[in-house]
Design a protein around this motif. Structure first.
Motif, PDB file in Angstrom:
ATOM      1  N   VAL A   1      32.446  35.408  39.421  1.00 48.18           N
ATOM      2  CA  VAL A   1      32.535  36.213  40.633  1.00 48.18           C
ATOM      3  C   VAL A   1      31.926  35.515  41.847  1.00 48.18           C
ATOM      4  O   VAL A   1      32.399  35.690  42.974  1.00 48.18           O
ATOM      5  N   LYS A   2      30.875  34.717  41.637  1.00 49.11           N
ATOM      6  CA  LYS A   2      30.267  34.027  42.776  1.00 49.11           C
ATOM      7  C   LYS A   2      31.240  33.028  43.381  1.00 49.11           C
ATOM      8  O   LYS A   2      31.331  32.877  44.607  1.00 49.11           O
TER       9      LYS A   2
ATOM     10  N   ALA B   1      38.833  48.571  43.015  1.00 53.30           N
ATOM     11  CA  ALA B   1      37.871  48.028  43.981  1.00 53.30           C
ATOM     12  C   ALA B   1      36.406  48.272  43.629  1.00 53.30           C
ATOM     13  O   ALA B   1      35.554  47.403  43.880  1.00 53.30           O
ATOM     14  N   PRO B   2      36.031  49.448  43.071  1.00 53.11           N
ATOM     15  CA  PRO B   2      34.609  49.657  42.760  1.00 53.11           C
ATOM     16  C   PRO B   2      34.054  48.686  41.726  1.00 53.11           C
ATOM     17  O   PRO B   2      32.841  48.528  41.622  1.00 53.11           O
ATOM     18  N   ILE B   3      34.916  48.006  40.978  1.00 48.23           N
ATOM     19  CA  ILE B   3      34.442  47.006  40.017  1.00 48.23           C
ATOM     20  C   ILE B   3      33.763  45.861  40.765  1.00 48.23           C
ATOM     21  O   ILE B   3      32.753  45.318  40.322  1.00 48.23           O
ATOM     22  N   ALA B   4      34.317  45.503  41.934  1.00 48.90           N
ATOM     23  CA  ALA B   4      33.696  44.470  42.770  1.00 48.90           C
ATOM     24  C   ALA B   4      32.452  45.006  43.462  1.00 48.90           C
ATOM     25  O   ALA B   4      31.438  44.311  43.561  1.00 48.90           O
TER      26      ALA B   4
ATOM     27  N   TYR C   1      38.884  39.056  38.572  1.00 54.05           N
ATOM     28  CA  TYR C   1      37.548  39.610  38.333  1.00 54.05           C
ATOM     29  C   TYR C   1      37.640  41.019  37.748  1.00 54.05           C
ATOM     30  O   TYR C   1      36.907  41.354  36.815  1.00 54.05           O
ATOM     31  N   TYR C   2      38.552  41.828  38.279  1.00 57.88           N
ATOM     32  CA  TYR C   2      38.732  43.181  37.734  1.00 57.88           C
ATOM     33  C   TYR C   2      39.101  43.116  36.255  1.00 57.88           C
ATOM     34  O   TYR C   2      38.549  43.833  35.418  1.00 57.88           O
TER      35      TYR C   2
ATOM     36  N   PHE D   1      39.424  34.629  28.552  1.00 57.08           N
ATOM     37  CA  PHE D   1      40.161  35.382  29.555  1.00 57.08           C
ATOM     38  C   PHE D   1      40.497  34.506  30.759  1.00 57.08           C
ATOM     39  O   PHE D   1      41.637  34.530  31.251  1.00 57.08           O
ATOM     40  N   ARG D   2      39.531  33.749  31.246  1.00 61.23           N
ATOM     41  CA  ARG D   2      39.769  32.916  32.428  1.00 61.23           C
ATOM     42  C   ARG D   2      40.826  31.849  32.174  1.00 61.23           C
ATOM     43  O   ARG D   2      41.642  31.539  33.045  1.00 61.23           O
ATOM     44  N   VAL D   3      40.808  31.291  30.963  1.00 66.69           N
ATOM     45  CA  VAL D   3      41.821  30.288  30.616  1.00 66.69           C
ATOM     46  C   VAL D   3      43.211  30.929  30.554  1.00 66.69           C
ATOM     47  O   VAL D   3      44.181  30.419  31.128  1.00 66.69           O
TER      48      VAL D   3
END
Length: 461
Positions: free
Chosen positions: A199-200, A280-283, A371-372, A389-391
């Motif tokens: 997320v950063k 959006a609230p996840i962020a 990110y969500y 997941f990212r891959v």
């Protein structure tokens, strides 16, 4: 496959039909009333969005969380979606789209309060939150939290990934004659570089990308409105008259059906700002904030920029261009083609601004939704899912660029509606918490106070 797609289209039409639209818009109005028209604090919210709360707990700045949420919401819906609403529902759809954004501000505010109020820490100390935690910790209804996470975890690959990549590939092929395979490779590499840092990294990209591209698009809209200035007054007239079924024909586009104006205006407004969907609230849950209301005010400003400003400007550009068009060149156009015709008012530069804007907005949506998706899958199976997941997410971007996606879009659209249901249950069931937190910090003038809520550490998260 065609039969399956037709069936899913029917289901999609039902779940996004009048019942869901009334439920969503009704929640917007209900929370607006319960929060005593929280929208009146918008200028305070905008000021707070650019004022870091560095001493507070969280993974990213309040502006970083806002930029990440805007990355996922400002996209093709603001440009292509508004054009679709105008071409089908008439110019009056713009007013209903705008009103949906106006009242949706209260829902986005409420979502953020619940996300921060009930957020938890993972074993590495990172903040994790969203509707699934509000449902589990706030209402004691974990099964609804799981339902939200499952629907969101599947839908994210469609609405937030494959369809966006496909939109970029199609646009680049049409305008630059570049193969979707090449576009897919470039987009895959760029996405991987942006999301593998978490997320950063995503927030860092979005903080720079979103303000720049939004400003460029807004400037383009303002220039076109200056060119179309003699038609602005008439445009407002036909928008208001069309919204209530009093305008018959505008620029070759049929009007007069108030039901169509409401249906497509509300639907496109909801798709544009995502207020009520629970994404959006996840962020917002990852933000550095001293209390839930502090960041929730920042979060609600996203609807202001997304719908009140960007969608409204797009709508005015379209209607003034339609009124100005005396050759009938814009008649029968819809979606991206209609917006492209309007931006042709700025020779050479106009189409370039639109193309770059659409590409950038679609890519930023891929980043925001990554990110969500990651957060909801962590909720379901734990932090061990992060790297896989990212891959997978990065590879799916390439698949989207080179695949026809009608069925994927319809399935994701249906799952988005299914996401909204448990999120709305949380908003309505915990509306008392939203009001009490607002009173504690905002109405009682304690905005600088620190929250005393304990943030538990959850091993699974």
């Amino acid at each position: 496959m065609e039969a399956i797609n037709n069936f899913v289209s029917v289901v999609n039409g039902f779940v996004w039909g009048p019942v869901m639209l009334v439920l969503l818009f009704g929640t917007h109005v209900f929370l607006t009333v319960r929060t005593k028209f929280i929208q009146k604090y918008m200028f305070k919210a905008i000021k707070m969005s650019v004022t870091p709360d560095k001493e507070a707990e969280g993974d990213i700045s309040g502006f970083g969380a806002l930029a990440t949420a805007l990355a996922a919401t400002i996209g093709t819906g603001n440009i292509v979606g508004v054009a679709t609403a105008v071409s089908i529902g008439g110019p009056g759809a713009i007013l209903w789209c705008w009103l949906t954004g106006l009242f949706g501000i209260a829902t986005k505010y409420g979502e953020a309060i619940l996300a921060i109020k009930y957020r938890v820490k993972d074993k590495n100390g990172n903040m994790v939150g969203g509707p699934m935690y509000a449902l589990e910790r706030g209402m004691g209804q974990k099964w609804l939290g799981v339902m939200f996470a499952v629907f969101a975890g599947i839908a994210c690959f469609g609405i937030g990934n494959m369809t966006q990549g496909n939109s970029i590939a199609v646009m680049v092929e049409e305008n630059l004659n570049v193969s979707p395979v090449i576009t897919g490779i470039i987009l895959t590499v760029a996405t991987g570089a942006a999301i593998l840092g978490g997320v950063k990294s995503i927030a860092s990209v979005c903080e720079k990308l979103i303000p720049l591209m939004a400003a460029l698009y807004i400037i383009g809209c303002v220039i076109i409105l200056c060119i179309n200035a003699p038609y602005i007054g008439q445009a407002f007239n036909v928008i208001f008259r069309g919204a209530f079924g009093m305008e018959q024909v505008v620029g070759g586009f049929a009007g007069g059906a108030i039901s169509m104006a409401i249906r497509y205006g509300v639907a496109r407004g909801l798709f544009s700002n995502e207020a009520g969907l629970g994404s959006a609230p996840i962020a917002a849950a990852a933000a550095q904030t001293r209390n839930p209301v502090h960041q929730s005010l920042v979060s609600m400003s996203g609807v202001f920029w997304d719908t009140i400003i960007v969608c409204a400007l797009t709508g005015l550009v379209l209607v003034t261009s339609m009124l100005k068009d005396t050759t009938g060149a814009m008649e029968g156009l819809s979606g991206g083609l209609l917006t492209s015709a309007a931006f042709n008012a700025i020779p050479v530069i106009g189409p370039i601004v639109l193309t770059i804007g659409l590409i950038t907005f679609a890519w930023s949506t891929i980043l925001g939704w990554s990110y969500y998706g990651e957060r909801v899958w962590i909720y379901l199976v734990g932090s061990k899912v992060i790297k896989p997941f990212r891959v997978v997410w990065t590879l799916v971007v390439f698949v989207g660029c080179v695949t026809a996606l009608d069925l994927v879009w319809n399935i994701a659209d249906t799952l988005n509606a299914m996401m909204a249901f448990p999120n709305l249950v949380a908003l309505l069931g915990l509306s008392g918490v939203i009001v009490s937190e607002t009173k504690k910090y905002l109405w009682d003038d304690n905005m600088e106070a620190w929250s005393t809520d304990e943030i538990p550490t959850v091993d699974k998260a």
